[in-house]
Every structure is written in structure tokens, then in C-alpha cells.
Design a protein around this motif. Sequence first.
Motif, short mmCIF file in Angstrom:
data_model
loop_
_atom_site.label_atom_id
_atom_site.label_comp_id
_atom_site.label_asym_id
_atom_site.label_seq_id
_atom_site.Cartn_x
_atom_site.Cartn_y
_atom_site.Cartn_z
N GLY A 104 0.82 -1.21 0.00
CA GLY A 104 0.00 0.00 0.00
C GLY A 104 0.85 1.25 0.00
N GLU A 105 1.93 1.24 0.76
CA GLU A 105 2.82 2.39 0.79
C GLU A 105 3.52 2.57 -0.56
OE1 GLU A 105 5.49 2.38 4.08
OE2 GLU A 105 3.93 1.99 5.55
N LEU A 106 3.83 1.47 -1.24
CA LEU A 106 4.45 1.57 -2.56
C LEU A 106 3.47 2.16 -3.58
CD1 LEU A 106 6.49 -1.77 -2.79
CD2 LEU A 106 7.33 0.54 -2.33
N VAL A 107 2.19 1.78 -3.48
CA VAL A 107 1.18 2.37 -4.36
C VAL A 107 1.10 3.87 -4.12
CG1 VAL A 107 -1.30 2.50 -4.82
CG2 VAL A 107 -0.20 0.27 -4.62
N TYR A 108 1.16 4.28 -2.86
CA TYR A 108 1.10 5.70 -2.49
C TYR A 108 2.30 6.46 -3.05
CZ TYR A 108 0.81 9.74 0.73
OH TYR A 108 0.73 10.99 1.28
N ALA A 109 3.49 5.89 -2.86
CA ALA A 109 4.71 6.59 -3.27
C ALA A 109 4.95 6.55 -4.78
CB ALA A 109 5.91 5.98 -2.55
N LEU A 110 4.54 5.47 -5.44
CA LEU A 110 4.90 5.27 -6.84
C LEU A 110 3.75 5.51 -7.81
CD1 LEU A 110 6.93 1.95 -6.41
CD2 LEU A 110 7.74 4.30 -6.20
N LEU A 139 11.60 4.60 -10.10
CA LEU A 139 12.86 4.08 -9.57
C LEU A 139 13.30 4.85 -8.33
CD1 LEU A 139 15.22 2.11 -9.91
CD2 LEU A 139 16.32 3.80 -11.40
N PHE A 140 13.26 6.19 -8.43
CA PHE A 140 13.72 7.01 -7.31
C PHE A 140 12.79 6.86 -6.10
CE2 PHE A 140 14.61 11.49 -5.61
CZ PHE A 140 15.74 11.06 -4.93
N GLY A 141 11.49 6.83 -6.36
CA GLY A 141 10.53 6.67 -5.27
C GLY A 141 10.69 5.32 -4.57
N LEU A 142 10.93 4.26 -5.35
CA LEU A 142 11.11 2.93 -4.77
C LEU A 142 12.36 2.89 -3.89
CD1 LEU A 142 10.36 -0.08 -4.59
CD2 LEU A 142 11.70 -0.45 -6.68
N ILE A 143 13.45 3.43 -4.40
CA ILE A 143 14.71 3.43 -3.63
C ILE A 143 14.56 4.26 -2.36
CG2 ILE A 143 17.12 4.21 -3.65
CD1 ILE A 143 17.19 3.53 -6.64
N LEU A 144 13.95 5.43 -2.49
CA LEU A 144 13.79 6.32 -1.34
C LEU A 144 12.93 5.66 -0.27
CD1 LEU A 144 14.52 9.15 -0.29
CD2 LEU A 144 12.40 9.99 -1.32
N ARG A 145 11.86 4.98 -0.70
CA ARG A 145 11.00 4.31 0.28
C ARG A 145 11.73 3.19 1.00
NH1 ARG A 145 9.69 2.24 3.76
NH2 ARG A 145 7.71 1.36 4.48
N LEU A 146 12.50 2.39 0.27
CA LEU A 146 13.23 1.28 0.89
C LEU A 146 14.35 1.79 1.80
CD1 LEU A 146 13.42 -1.28 -2.05
CD2 LEU A 146 11.84 -1.24 -0.11
N LEU A 147 14.96 2.93 1.45
CA LEU A 147 16.00 3.50 2.29
C LEU A 147 15.44 4.01 3.62
CD1 LEU A 147 18.22 5.47 -0.27
CD2 LEU A 147 18.70 3.28 0.82
N GLY A 148 14.12 4.22 3.65
CA GLY A 148 13.48 4.63 4.90
C GLY A 148 13.34 3.48 5.88
N GLY A 149 13.67 2.27 5.44
CA GLY A 149 13.61 1.10 6.31
C GLY A 149 12.28 0.37 6.21
N GLU A 150 12.31 -0.92 6.41
CA GLU A 150 11.09 -1.73 6.40
C GLU A 150 11.32 -2.98 7.25
OE1 GLU A 150 7.72 -3.06 6.47
OE2 GLU A 150 7.98 -1.19 5.38
#
Length: 548
Positions: free
Chosen positions: A410-416, A440-451
Motif C-alpha cells: 500500500g505504501e508503494l502504491v502511495y509513493a509510486l 525508480l527514485f521513489g522505490l529506492i527512497l521508500r526502501l532507504l526509509g527502512g522496512e
Amino acid sequence: MALNIPGLVAVIVFYVIILATGIWAAWKTKKEERKGNRTEVAIVGGRNMNFIVILFTTAATWVGGGYINGTAEIVYLPSKGLAWVQAPLGFLSAFIIGGIFFVKPIRSKKYVTMMDPLQETYGNAMGSILFIPSLLGDIFWFAAILASLGATVSVILGVAGYISIIISACTVVVYTLLGGLYSVAYTDVIQLLFMMVSLWICVPFALLNPATENIFYTAFNGSYQAAWIGNIETEYIGRWLDDFVYLSLNSITWQIYFQRILAASSTWQARITSCMAGVLTAILAIPSVLIGAAAASTDWNQTSYSSPSPAERGESSMILPIVLQYLCPTYVSVAGLGAIAAAVMSSADSSLLSASSIFAHNIYKKMLRKKACETEVLCIMRISMVVFGSVAAGLAFLSHSVYDLWFLSGELVYALLFPQLCCVLFIPNTNTYGSAASFLFGLILRLLGGESTLKLPPVIRYPGCRLVDGIYVQLFPFKTFTMLVSLTTIIFVSYLTRFLFGKKIIPIRWDVCNIMKESKPHNLQSSSEEQIDLRPSSINISHLDGHT
């Protein structure tokens, strides 16, 4: 735990009614298919569905097992309380924003799915990539709510959870496969009515149980735990706002929402339906709030549940079925179980239809087999329902892991996906380069925020990031920040690449996405029903101020 025979019989009767309704709706679908496009009838109900049916199916889709169980859980949790119940107001905001800003442009060209404008603007290849987070979200959602039902059935009926998961998944797949949106919509009407009546029947028994103290007193003066009204500490305001904006904007970016908007007979009807569904969704949270408040006001030592309390046992996520089982008579708890089953099925069938619709129409028809006939597309759609339903049922046995994966998708849908949809509908001249860079940038930035689900520690520790019980928690509104960065990226890269190619700074032969061959801005030619002007001079960028 002993098998609850009367409850089991009642649940079986309920499932038979739902299946019979779905089969009747499938017969109605066959009649409608003779009048026009068979694919459109299956996916968007022929664009002429009844106002009340659309209203009920829209509300029922969001009021799922996670919604009613989760609301009760948050109210009950000593560390949360009513102040943290954001979904009702978040969904209300989402439906109002969607009705005001998104209904008209998405209906203007008679799209069939939410992915159509994305493929039209960014191409089929990029559209298929954007489909991935949406597909994962639908499958994980289906799995999560099946898991919720399985756990509830095991508490109230004494039946193994996996049995209810399998039976529920099979029932949903059968009637959705036979009737498409008509079966989903008409069964949603039955399910929503049953849900409303059943939950309200349970509320007075839970509130008036001798073991339960007056909830108006315990709202501010908790007797057995913290006051259930809850509070928002100053340091958590950023997190609270982030979650609320996420719910208010991300809830729009799903095919299940647009599927109903596109099924309405007119734009006016679609807008009114969207806003009214938001109000109805918020109202349907009230029984769950009261049940959660009753649980927080109960001395569990006075019940057969005994001590320690559900919170101390780590069973807060099951508080609604626990209240039904231990604070209500048996026949009332069975009615409550029926409400949960109805909520689960009304959301499960929608997610199944959503994923299969996009796969058949946008991936198979537009990319893999462009000359496929209507019968072939419908066949693929039904096969995909069986496949996706089977995958979701299998994932349901992962329980909490599925919930975590659902939240992440859901967060990926929001960000991407949300920024991309805003751009194709409201901002001219964004292109495939911007779309790819943003994704690409949104995916990387979201994953860099930790999960924590993927055991990824945060590489970027935003202000307020802290370690809680061995897990890093971001208190900064990083989900919305990631979405805004993604939105900015697609606009900036799109206009930059157009400038560089236009000024011949980069040779035109390097334009692999052929954006310069499409020199005119997105001109979504309106249908005879309504005209919309998307020339640069007419765009109102202020539409981007909201999001789910």
C-alpha cells in the motif's frame, strides 16, 4: 474448544445466500452482455449500474474485515485509543477528494481501468511496471482479510482457521468468476446490510455486560487500563499526520475505487456516490468503536476469559471476536461472526476482480495479445481470478506476515502510483522518462526509509527516528515526503528531457521512448457525455493539493 454447531449452521446458510445472490447476478450479467461489450459489462457493469447498488458496493469494499477488526483493536489498545482511529475520517476524505477531482477526468474518455490513462501516456511497458504494486496490494489485501476471517472463526466456532480460509476463497472466486462486477456489487449489497444489522445487534450486549463498566466514564478515567479515548503525544504528531494523509490520498489510487466510479451512469451520479460512500463508510465504524471501548472497560476476571487480559496475552488483534465470544450470548456472537464474514467477502471479491480486470485488459489485451477477441479476454480474466485467488488463499496462512506485506505494498502504491496518476490526469507533457525516473527514485527512497517486514534497517534516518523494542520507528512523515519527491521527480525529469531533446542538446535518435513524436500535450478527447479541456492553459495545478 468445542465445535459450535448452531453457529456453524448459521454461517453455512449465510454462505449459501451469498453464493445464490452471486449466481443470480451472473444471470443478470449474461443478459447485459447481449446488449454490448462483454468485457465492459464484466469489469464496469456496462456503465449503467443502479445508484444504490454502486453506493453500497463502494462502501462495502472499504468496510472489510481489517476495517472493523482493526478499528476495535486500536480503540482497545492501551497505547493507542480512539485518537488513533484514522481510517473512518481518512476514507471519508478520500472519497470526497476522489469525487471532486478524479471522477470527471477518469470518466472523460470512457476508460475501463485505472491503468488505461497511464498506458496511454507512458506506454504499455511502463504501464505494466506500474501495475506491479497495485497487483501485489490486491493479492496481499485478499490474503490478509482471509487470514482475519480464519482467526475469527477459530475463536467463535471452534473450527480450524484454514477451513474457513479455503471455503471463503472458493466461494468468492466462484461467484466473481461467474458474474464479474454485477455479482460483486449485488452480493456486496447483501453483505453490507447483514454487516450493519449484525454488528449493531452485538453492541448493546457488549456494553451492558455486568463485567463492563460505563464507557463514558472509562473514556477519560480508565479503570482496567488506559482511558480508551487515547491521546496524541507531541512527538507523534508527524506520524499521525503522515498516516492520515496516506489514508486520505492512497485510498483513491486503487482499481476497486475507479471500477465503481466508471460503472455509474453519469459523472454527477459518480460524484454523489463517491461522497455518500465516504459518509457511509465512516458511520459503519461506530459499532467497532463501541465494541473496542467495551473491551477496554471490561474486567476480564469476571468473564470466562479470565486473566490476563487480551492485551497482556498479545491477543489485541482478536479483540472484536473475543468480545463477541465472552461478552455476548452465543446466538449474538454468531451474528457478529456473520458480520465479519460479510465484511471479509465484500472486500475479497473486489480485490480479486480488480487484479484480474487489469491483468486481462491492460496486460493481456494491450500487450500480449492485441488482437484477442472478447471471449478470449474474458477467459483470461477468469483464469487469472482462479490463479490470484489461489495465491491469496495460500498467503493467508502466513497471517501477520501478510498484513505486513499488505501495508508495504500500500505504501508503494502511495509513493509510486499516486503521483503518476495525478500527472496523467492533471499535468500536461509528463512523459515516460519522468515516469520511469519517478518510479525508480521513489522505490529506492521508500526502501532507504527502512522496512521491518523485509528486515531492512533505515539507511535514511529522518528527524525523530528512534529505536523502539529493537525496531527503528520513523516519526517524520516520510511516506508523504517520499510521495512528494516522486511527484516532483516525474515533473522535473519530464520537462527536462523534453527541453533537452527539443533544443537538440541530446540527439533525437536517443529518444527511445519517442516523446518528441508526441509533441502535442495530452489531449484526452472527451466523450459525448462530457468535455474536459486539458490544455496547459486550462490546468488547475491546485488539484494536486490533496491525496490518499
